[in-house]
Design a protein around this motif. Structure first.
Motif, short mmCIF file in Angstrom:
data_model
loop_
_atom_site.label_atom_id
_atom_site.label_comp_id
_atom_site.label_asym_id
_atom_site.label_seq_id
_atom_site.Cartn_x
_atom_site.Cartn_y
_atom_site.Cartn_z
N GLY A 15 13.03 78.40 29.03
CA GLY A 15 12.35 78.10 30.27
C GLY A 15 12.69 79.12 31.34
O GLY A 15 11.84 79.51 32.14
N TYR A 16 13.94 79.56 31.37
CA TYR A 16 14.37 80.56 32.34
C TYR A 16 13.59 81.86 32.16
O TYR A 16 13.10 82.45 33.13
N ASP A 17 13.44 82.32 30.91
CA ASP A 17 12.69 83.54 30.66
C ASP A 17 11.24 83.37 31.07
O ASP A 17 10.62 84.30 31.60
N GLY A 18 10.68 82.20 30.82
CA GLY A 18 9.31 81.95 31.22
C GLY A 18 9.13 82.04 32.72
O GLY A 18 8.17 82.63 33.23
N LEU A 19 10.07 81.47 33.47
CA LEU A 19 9.99 81.48 34.93
C LEU A 19 10.21 82.88 35.48
O LEU A 19 9.48 83.34 36.37
N ALA B 133 14.10 71.92 30.67
CA ALA B 133 13.01 70.96 30.84
C ALA B 133 12.26 71.19 32.15
O ALA B 133 12.83 71.60 33.15
N GLY B 134 10.97 70.91 32.09
CA GLY B 134 10.14 71.05 33.28
C GLY B 134 8.72 70.62 32.97
O GLY B 134 8.48 69.93 31.97
N THR C 193 7.20 69.39 22.32
CA THR C 193 6.76 70.55 23.08
C THR C 193 6.27 71.63 22.12
O THR C 193 5.23 72.27 22.36
N ARG C 194 6.99 71.81 21.03
CA ARG C 194 6.59 72.82 20.05
C ARG C 194 5.31 72.41 19.32
O ARG C 194 4.38 73.21 19.18
N SER C 195 5.25 71.17 18.88
CA SER C 195 4.09 70.75 18.08
C SER C 195 2.81 70.66 18.92
O SER C 195 1.71 70.88 18.41
N SER C 196 2.95 70.35 20.20
CA SER C 196 1.77 70.22 21.07
C SER C 196 1.33 71.55 21.67
O SER C 196 0.21 71.68 22.16
N GLY C 197 2.22 72.55 21.61
CA GLY C 197 1.90 73.84 22.22
C GLY C 197 1.94 73.81 23.73
O GLY C 197 1.43 74.72 24.38
N LEU C 198 2.57 72.78 24.30
CA LEU C 198 2.55 72.61 25.75
C LEU C 198 3.15 73.79 26.50
O LEU C 198 2.56 74.29 27.46
N ALA C 199 4.33 74.25 26.10
CA ALA C 199 4.98 75.34 26.83
C ALA C 199 4.16 76.62 26.76
O ALA C 199 4.03 77.34 27.77
#
Length: 298
Positions: free
Chosen positions: A56-60, A120-121, A246-252
């Motif tokens: 999440g940090y890398d994404g932000l 998480a977020g 999160t992985r299975s839904s592709g949400l991130a």
């Protein structure tokens, strides 16, 4: 004054800005998202093969707006300059043994550290190991060593910290900083309402229900009633399910791709103000560089 007087953990300002931005979810960012900096946005084109960030940090920190502010390297320089000013000041006041031992900068050494900062977020949960070990509990930041400061030393430390603040004034609260926060808030609102994110969130919710941990919103789940001193078995189970869903839904993957698309529209629409803010940042870095040259490392 007790032995912990003057302890001062220092955290990366770039990281604080990025993490704070995640708190600007739909219910929290309405005020920031209105007014100066408002931009007419259209749903961005997103690649069907978009991948989730490693953490999440890398994404932000990889978001377009995160380029406006201080980097980890900048924060390290600013911290060293601030500490140098405080050490010099303390020694000038008679504390010859003081070396800044109660000033700590929390750094991210590896992927495991980055994963644990903000797993998480609104994007769900990223980080299988963190979910199993930390659940939804926040990462504990290290404190400086106990120095057993006397009352006099504690007062001098506060005075020296104020002197450092005058020489390196914090940019938090400036117009440029406020603009970046406003734009972050607006982009989070837009991403949360985007139909592709909404669809992914529904898939995530259905997965959570099937896993035995019903939840409609990943951020609300993370900010729920996890108030125990240590993560409970139920919390660990819920966090682990959130990570898997999160992985299975592709949400991130969808969330960060959409969020990036909205922010890319915001940058050119606010170029002048963002560039002016970045010049302020660079001026601050230049000031810190000169201070370090004037105050050799101790």
């Amino acid at each position: 004054m007790n032995a912990l007087a003057g302890l001062r953990p220092t955290v990366s300002r770039a990281r604080i800005t990025a993490i704070a931005a995640t708190l600007l979810a739909t219910s929290c960012s309405a005020g920031l998202a209105s007014g100066a900096g408002d931009t007419a946005l259209t749903p961005p084109v997103v690649s069907a093969s978009a991948a989730a960030p490693v953490t999440g940090y890398d994404g932000l920190m990889g978001l377009p707006l995160s380029a406006y502010g201080t980097s980890e390297q900048d924060d390290d320089l600013l911290f060293r300059a601030e500490r140098a000013v405080v050490v010099r000041c303390m020694r000038s006041r008679g504390h010859q043994d003081y070396s800044g031992q109660n000033m700590v900068r929390s750094s991210l050494e590896d992927e495991e550290d980055r994963e644990a900062v903000r797993p998480a977020g609104a994007w769900g949960y990223i980080g299988r190991a963190t979910a199993r070990n930390q659940g939804f509990h926040p990462r504990t930041l290290p404190m400086g060593a106990s120095t057993g400061m006397t009352a006099e030393a504690g007062k001098d430390f506060e005075a020296c910290s104020a002197e450092a603040g005058e020489q390196l004034p914090d940019l938090t609260g400036t117009d440029g900083w406020k603009l970046t926060q406003s734009l972050f808030g607006q982009s989070f609102q837009q991403a949360a309402a985007d139909r592709r994110v909404t669809a992914a969130r529904k898939r995530w919710s259905a997965c959570m229900t099937e896993a035995g941990h019903p939840a409609e919103d990943p951020e609300k789940l993370a900010e729920g009633s996890w108030k125990t001193a240590r993560p409970t078995d139920d919390e660990i189970a819920a966090a682990t399910a959130a990570e898997s869903c999160t992985r299975s839904s592709g949400l991130a993957a969808v969330f960060f791709a959409v969020l990036t698309g909205y922010q890319r529209q915001m940058v050119p629409a606010n170029t002048d103000a963002l560039t002016a803010y970045q010049k302020q940042v660079q001026k601050q870095i230049g000031r810190a560089t000169h201070l370090l040259a004037d105050f050799p490392a101790t």
